[in-house]
Structure formats: structure tokens, C-alpha cells
Design a protein around this motif. Sequence first.
Motif, PDB file in Angstrom:
ATOM      1  N   GLU A   5      -0.454 -27.274 -38.395  1.00 61.40           N
ATOM      2  CA  GLU A   5       0.638 -28.228 -38.616  1.00 61.40           C
ATOM      3  C   GLU A   5       0.552 -28.872 -40.010  1.00 61.40           C
ATOM      4  N   PHE A   6      -0.548 -28.653 -40.691  1.00 55.43           N
ATOM      5  CA  PHE A   6      -0.624 -29.054 -42.097  1.00 55.43           C
ATOM      6  C   PHE A   6       0.132 -28.049 -42.983  1.00 55.43           C
ATOM      7  N   MET A   7       0.149 -26.800 -42.561  1.00 59.80           N
ATOM      8  CA  MET A   7       0.764 -25.750 -43.386  1.00 59.80           C
ATOM      9  C   MET A   7       2.264 -25.566 -43.137  1.00 59.80           C
ATOM     10  N   ARG A   8       2.653 -25.698 -41.861  1.00 58.87           N
ATOM     11  CA  ARG A   8       4.016 -25.316 -41.510  1.00 58.87           C
ATOM     12  C   ARG A   8       5.128 -26.074 -42.228  1.00 58.87           C
ATOM     13  N   PRO A   9       4.921 -27.357 -42.595  1.00 56.94           N
ATOM     14  CA  PRO A   9       6.033 -28.033 -43.269  1.00 56.94           C
ATOM     15  C   PRO A   9       6.447 -27.410 -44.609  1.00 56.94           C
ATOM     16  N   TRP A  10       5.619 -26.565 -45.200  1.00 58.84           N
ATOM     17  CA  TRP A  10       5.951 -26.088 -46.553  1.00 58.84           C
ATOM     18  C   TRP A  10       5.788 -24.581 -46.765  1.00 58.84           C
ATOM     19  N   THR A  11       5.210 -23.849 -45.797  1.00 58.85           N
ATOM     20  CA  THR A  11       4.945 -22.422 -46.046  1.00 58.85           C
ATOM     21  C   THR A  11       6.215 -21.591 -46.212  1.00 58.85           C
ATOM     22  N   GLY A  23      -3.216 -21.038 -37.511  1.00 57.89           N
ATOM     23  CA  GLY A  23      -4.212 -21.899 -38.129  1.00 57.89           C
ATOM     24  C   GLY A  23      -5.003 -22.672 -37.095  1.00 57.89           C
ATOM     25  N   SER A  24      -5.863 -23.547 -37.574  1.00 59.46           N
ATOM     26  CA  SER A  24      -6.627 -24.397 -36.670  1.00 59.46           C
ATOM     27  C   SER A  24      -5.709 -25.478 -36.110  1.00 59.46           C
ATOM     28  N   SER A  25      -6.083 -26.005 -34.943  1.00 63.69           N
ATOM     29  CA  SER A  25      -5.199 -26.999 -34.331  1.00 63.69           C
ATOM     30  C   SER A  25      -5.992 -28.010 -33.513  1.00 63.69           C
ATOM     31  N   ILE A  26      -5.354 -29.160 -33.314  1.00 63.57           N
ATOM     32  CA  ILE A  26      -5.880 -30.122 -32.360  1.00 63.57           C
ATOM     33  C   ILE A  26      -4.971 -30.091 -31.125  1.00 63.57           C
ATOM     34  N   LYS A  27      -5.442 -30.711 -30.051  1.00 59.53           N
ATOM     35  CA  LYS A  27      -4.640 -30.685 -28.828  1.00 59.53           C
ATOM     36  C   LYS A  27      -3.456 -31.650 -28.956  1.00 59.53           C
ATOM     37  N   THR A  28      -2.379 -31.315 -28.255  1.00 59.15           N
ATOM     38  CA  THR A  28      -1.219 -32.200 -28.220  1.00 59.15           C
ATOM     39  C   THR A  28      -0.855 -32.474 -26.769  1.00 59.15           C
ATOM     40  N   LYS A  29      -0.108 -33.548 -26.578  1.00 60.05           N
ATOM     41  CA  LYS A  29       0.297 -33.963 -25.233  1.00 60.05           C
ATOM     42  C   LYS A  29       1.802 -34.166 -25.237  1.00 60.05           C
ATOM     43  N   PHE A  30       2.466 -33.590 -24.237  1.00 60.03           N
ATOM     44  CA  PHE A  30       3.914 -33.754 -24.114  1.00 60.03           C
ATOM     45  C   PHE A  30       4.220 -35.058 -23.399  1.00 60.03           C
ATOM     46  N   GLU A  31       5.111 -35.846 -23.966  1.00 63.98           N
ATOM     47  CA  GLU A  31       5.503 -37.120 -23.349  1.00 63.98           C
ATOM     48  C   GLU A  31       6.994 -37.355 -23.529  1.00 63.98           C
ATOM     49  N   MET A  45      -0.359 -39.609 -33.793  1.00 65.97           N
ATOM     50  CA  MET A  45       1.067 -39.647 -34.147  1.00 65.97           C
ATOM     51  C   MET A  45       1.736 -38.409 -33.512  1.00 65.97           C
ATOM     52  N   THR A  46       3.073 -38.371 -33.531  1.00 62.99           N
ATOM     53  CA  THR A  46       3.742 -37.187 -32.987  1.00 62.99           C
ATOM     54  C   THR A  46       3.683 -36.051 -34.017  1.00 62.99           C
ATOM     55  N   SER A  47       3.947 -34.850 -33.539  1.00 66.62           N
ATOM     56  CA  SER A  47       3.937 -33.694 -34.446  1.00 66.62           C
ATOM     57  C   SER A  47       5.012 -33.854 -35.527  1.00 66.62           C
ATOM     58  N   ASP A  48       6.171 -34.415 -35.170  1.00 64.84           N
ATOM     59  CA  ASP A  48       7.222 -34.636 -36.168  1.00 64.84           C
ATOM     60  C   ASP A  48       6.771 -35.647 -37.215  1.00 64.84           C
ATOM     61  N   GLU A  49       6.121 -36.712 -36.747  1.00 69.29           N
ATOM     62  CA  GLU A  49       5.633 -37.725 -37.691  1.00 69.29           C
ATOM     63  C   GLU A  49       4.579 -37.139 -38.634  1.00 69.29           C
ATOM     64  N   PHE A  50       3.699 -36.311 -38.084  1.00 66.27           N
ATOM     65  CA  PHE A  50       2.652 -35.713 -38.919  1.00 66.27           C
ATOM     66  C   PHE A  50       3.268 -34.806 -39.993  1.00 66.27           C
ATOM     67  N   ALA A  51       4.275 -34.038 -39.610  1.00 67.55           N
ATOM     68  CA  ALA A  51       4.930 -33.152 -40.580  1.00 67.55           C
ATOM     69  C   ALA A  51       5.497 -33.967 -41.749  1.00 67.55           C
ATOM     70  N   LYS A  52       6.053 -35.134 -41.443  1.00 67.04           N
ATOM     71  CA  LYS A  52       6.621 -35.979 -42.499  1.00 67.04           C
ATOM     72  C   LYS A  52       5.512 -36.569 -43.390  1.00 67.04           C
ATOM     73  N   ILE A  53       4.405 -36.970 -42.767  1.00 69.70           N
ATOM     74  CA  ILE A  53       3.274 -37.501 -43.539  1.00 69.70           C
ATOM     75  C   ILE A  53       2.777 -36.447 -44.539  1.00 69.70           C
ATOM     76  N   PHE A 109       2.478 -35.537 -28.796  1.00 68.83           N
ATOM     77  CA  PHE A 109       1.595 -36.525 -29.397  1.00 68.83           C
ATOM     78  C   PHE A 109       0.262 -35.852 -29.733  1.00 68.83           C
ATOM     79  N   ARG A 110      -0.212 -36.069 -30.959  1.00 67.08           N
ATOM     80  CA  ARG A 110      -1.417 -35.382 -31.442  1.00 67.08           C
ATOM     81  C   ARG A 110      -2.677 -36.137 -31.008  1.00 67.08           C
TER      82      ARG A 110
END
Lengths: 334, 334
Positions: free
Chosen positions: B194-200, B213-221, B138-146, B230-231
Motif C-alpha cells: 500500500e506504500f507502492m500502489r498510490p503511484w506505481t 508487496g509486504s503488508s500489514i493486516k487490515t480490518k473491515f468496519e 488509519m484506513t487504507s484510503d487515509e494511508f494512500a493519501k499520506i 482499518f490498518r
Amino acid sequence: MNTIIRHISLILLGFAFASGPAPNAWAQSDPLPSWNEGAVKKAVTDFVASVTTQGSPDFVPVDQRIATFDNDGTLWCELPMYVQLAFMLDRVKALAPQYPDWKTKQPFQAVLADDMKALAASGEKGLMELMAATHAGMTSDEFAKIVSDWLATARHPRFNRPYTELVYQPMLELLAYLRANGFKTFIVSGGGIEFMRPWTERIFGVPPEQVVGSSIKTKFEMRDGKPVLFRLPQVNFIDDKAGKPIGINEHIGRRPIAAFGNSDGDLEMLQWTTLGASGARFGLIVHHTDAEREYAYDRHSHFGKLDVALDAAAVNKWTVVDMKKDWKRVFAFE
Amino acid sequence: MNTIIRHISLILLGFAFASGPAPNAWAQSDPLPSWNEGAVKKAVTDFVASVTTQGSPDFVPVDQRIATFDNDGTLWCELPMYVQLAFMLDRVKALAPQYPDWKTKQPFQAVLADDMKALAASGEKGLMELMAATHAGMTSDEFAKIVSDWLATARHPRFNRPYTELVYQPMLELLAYLRANGFKTFIVSGGGIEFMRPWTERIFGVPPEQVVGSSIKTKFEMRDGKPVLFRLPQVNFIDDKAGKPIGINEHIGRRPIAAFGNSDGDLEMLQWTTLGASGARFGLIVHHTDAEREYAYDRHSHFGKLDVALDAAAVNKWTVVDMKKDWKRVFAFE
């Protein structure tokens, strides 16, 4: 300039009572004296007014006022070659006495003979070997000292001044102006993050934690009871082109509302900043048009090529600085 | 608490004229009311006094007052399991209707059957599969909402409250106290950045750009003319143990002068902060000793194991919080 930056910092830190001038003192004088009046300067000040005016439909709260700046060609001079490349070549020469085999071994031989054609022929593989030999194999603290020592003595071949004086006065004013208006200013550069951090706070007023850049991997070790980070000859991250939005997301974690660049390497950062998000956004490209005071280059330059991003600027209504026309001064020493 | 954080933020942003109390108003009341008087509280306030008192041999300029905080077990509750693990398990269940094969496929089958033993047996490989299925695609924005949507409804199994209420009141006071004294506070967690940033920012007053924090790779599209990140199901960085100093160096670019943790995962961060650098340094470990108000665990815990770092605390004179003894309150709702 340093005094202005310090004053603004003090205001932002809430010590305005004690030692700084009142904030409205700044509003009365021109915060961008090295910018000529015209559409470009007006675009900048109109944008800042729109996002900082309470009640404006485009008002942005202080914590979301994120601005990102490319470094090479946007904040300081990138010709006749990237400063970090000049550092790397000088570093090879400084280390050469310890490595006699470099005299006959490419790409080192090319560097020692100032043979730029042979160097270019060594390609990306050659560049990586030079990077490993000059940027890895020491601790992060040691590397910071190597960079600082080099900057203290190195001189730009045309202007015969320290590279840290070849920073654009209008951009220094712009950084300070944005910060005075509550922006947090970040550098987002293809250059090495640890190459920039030793001097960005002193020169640009941008602290290390607001610098994003390319990096190599590091390894944590205890040496004689003291922790060090040892720099390894492996690329960790390339903060250029599509890497810029990735680096911005990784380090800043939110979208900038303003981005400043000068080359195709900044295209994706400007897209990420200005397209597809709601609210006022500002994109600006510095177009190097002044061969007399600095350099004139764009679509066919080896460094800082500006081609696709120049076309995109027209389509996306990014502001394009015509350096010759829009900047009253380029460097502070003029 | 939020009101206090907002007030302090306003002061730091220089709006003290308009709306905030004068800074010295804070000095008159106890900034750490949820900490019992004693050696631990005194160690904290003595350190802060020593680095903020002009003329003190340990005085540290504001821009160098960097403090880093672990998250799980240091700022919020990490038992009976890491909050992000609870999120992942819930997310598998929420997605399961779309993937009928998960009913018979490990490690998904184990999650859907609440079979923690089978889940543990799937090991790191199983965990990575769950991570890929729940954190990528999913996109980083979508993940933040989830993440935000989940946090709004999920409840801690013992306290039956939102996880964001299971933050330690004494640590909230400590964060605010340090910021009021010119510190920049960072979170440096093994948890997902990106799990922490929506609420810290809302919960801890720590903005996204100060979360490591820890992270996974993302791709710009570009998608329909709009840029997304995109995560991808690939690990980018693990910000734990020796990764913490590396993450600190990458994101902050200078050494903290104070670090706060609670487990062996924080050992290297505390070493990097306190050992081998000149000037005053402060290391603190939260020792979970209060089974009644929270949990009691250390050397043999599956989550937040505190063993080597507890021994290192004695050797290196890090301050150890005895939660039961040193904290008047653990949670704000008590």
C-alpha cells in the motif's frame, strides 16, 4: 462461448486488425441473450452504458472498471454441496487405501461411510483435518494436477455432468459483456484460490492473476535444484464475508465499481463496492428461485445462505436476479 | 516517457484504430534507447524475440507472458536508504508533536535526534514499533493519501528531486518494451504494497492489481454506514527472499517467464522464475556499479546487498547489468 471469449480477448489485446470483428459488430446484437427482458437486465445494461459513455457524469476510465464475482452459487452451482467439498470427500476416498486407520478414525470414518451427520458433528476441527489431509502435503503444481484430474471425471449427482458444465450461461454472457466494455473481471470467492485457478481461465475467461480466494500457507523449497512451493496444513486466509473486501484490497488494490454475489458471504463485498464511494456503483445478487431448472433456496440453506444480504439488497438498491423469472436459460446444455 | 506508456496502453486496449500508431511503427525505432549496445541489451531483445515469434520453439502465448520486477534498487534508487524508510522517519517527525513522550522513548528518540546508530541498536523490535506508529491506525484510503502527500514534497538528499524522479530510465523503457510485446508486468517488492500502489501506475505504468508487496493486516468496519479497511499494527506478509515466490503464487498464480532484481532479496524469485520449468526463461540482475551517476554497491551494502545472488547469476546464466557500462542514461533528468 469459448470462441466469443477468444474473440473479445483478441480485440482487447489489440489484434482486432488481424483477426477479430470490429468492436461495433458486438453492439448490434444482444450481448445478453440468456437474460429475459425486464428491470434486472435493464439495470445491468443501463449501468454499463452510464460508466462507459464518454461525457456521461458517471463515466469511468477503463483502468478503473473493476468487477468482482463470487463463484459458488454466483457463477456455478453450489448444491447439493460446494464443489470443493465434493472434491474433498472424493479425495479422502481416493487416499483411504494408503491410510487404513481412517476406517476407524473421525472425521475420515464419517466420509468413508457417507455419514454426513457424523461429518457435520466433527465441526470445524474435523473440516480442518480433512482439509489438511486432502489440500496440503504436496506442491502447488501437484495440487493443480490433482484438481484438474478430478474435475475431468467427477460428475454432479443430479445433472450427471462435469461440474464445469454447471456454470450459469447468463453469467458467462455477463462476464464477456463486461470485458467487451473494458471491465477487468475478477473472481472473489470463499473457495480455495488454488482449487479455482486451474480452470477459471478456460471456463470463465478469468486468468489466474484475477482470481482471489481462500488459501493455505506455502513454503518455498529447492528440491534437487528445482524450486517448489509446498502446501502446508495451515490456513493463510479466509476470503469470505469481511475477508472479501480485505482480499480485494490485498489483490486488486482498488475498489470495484460492480460486484456480483448470491449469499450472505458476499454482503461485505457488496458493501465495500457500493457504499460510501463516489460515482456509479452496481451491486447484484443472484437469488436461486428455480427448483425446476436448478435449485430454490435462500434464508435457511446450509450452502449459500441468503438472508441478511437479501434484506440489505432492498435497503441499498442492489439488483436482485430472480433466477426463474430473469434467466431464459440457466445452463448452456438446456 | 508517460506519453509512450499511454500510447502503448491504448494500443493494448484496442484503441489502435482511433488514436495510436500502428504496432509495427514501434518495431522500426529502438525501444531501448537508454541501453548501450552489447551482450546485455542483446540478451534482452533476443529473449523477447524468442518468446514472441510465432513458430519459434520458445514461443509463449500472450496470456503466459508474465514478467516480475523488484522495486527498490531495480526500478528506483534505494540509497542512501529505502524510500519507505525515509518516509517512516519523516512520518515520525511529522507526528511527534502529538506524542511528547517520544522525545525520551526509543526508538522514537533516535529518529527525532537523527541518531542512526541508536536506531539500528533498537533492532527489528524498534522497527516494528516505528512501523506500527506510522503505517497503522488509519484506513487504507487515509494511508494512500499520506503516502501521496509525502511523495509530493519529499526530496532525495543527494539529487534533491522527488523520489519518483529517481526511477531508472532504462528500466522504464524495458517495462514499456515488454508490455508492447504482450507481457503483463508486475512489481514484486519487499516494500509495502500500500506504500507502492498510490503511484506505481503513474510512474511505472503498473496498475495496483499488478503490485505485490509486504503488508500489514487490515480490518473491515462499517463507520457511519460507510465501509472502511482499518490498518492494524500486525504484519500480514513479508514479500522478500523466499516470500517472493510465495507472493507471486498467491497474487499471480502462475510462474513468471522473466524476472528482474538487484539483490539477494530477489534470489528466490529468480530461482522460481528460471529453474526447473520448461521453456525459455529470463533472469536479470541490476548491478550497481556507477558511483558517479548513481551508487556503486554490492556484497557489503546495508541496503540492497547483492552477494549470493551475484554468484548464483553466474551459475544460472542470469544476465547481469553493469550499470556503468550498459546504461547510456540512468535517470531521465540527466
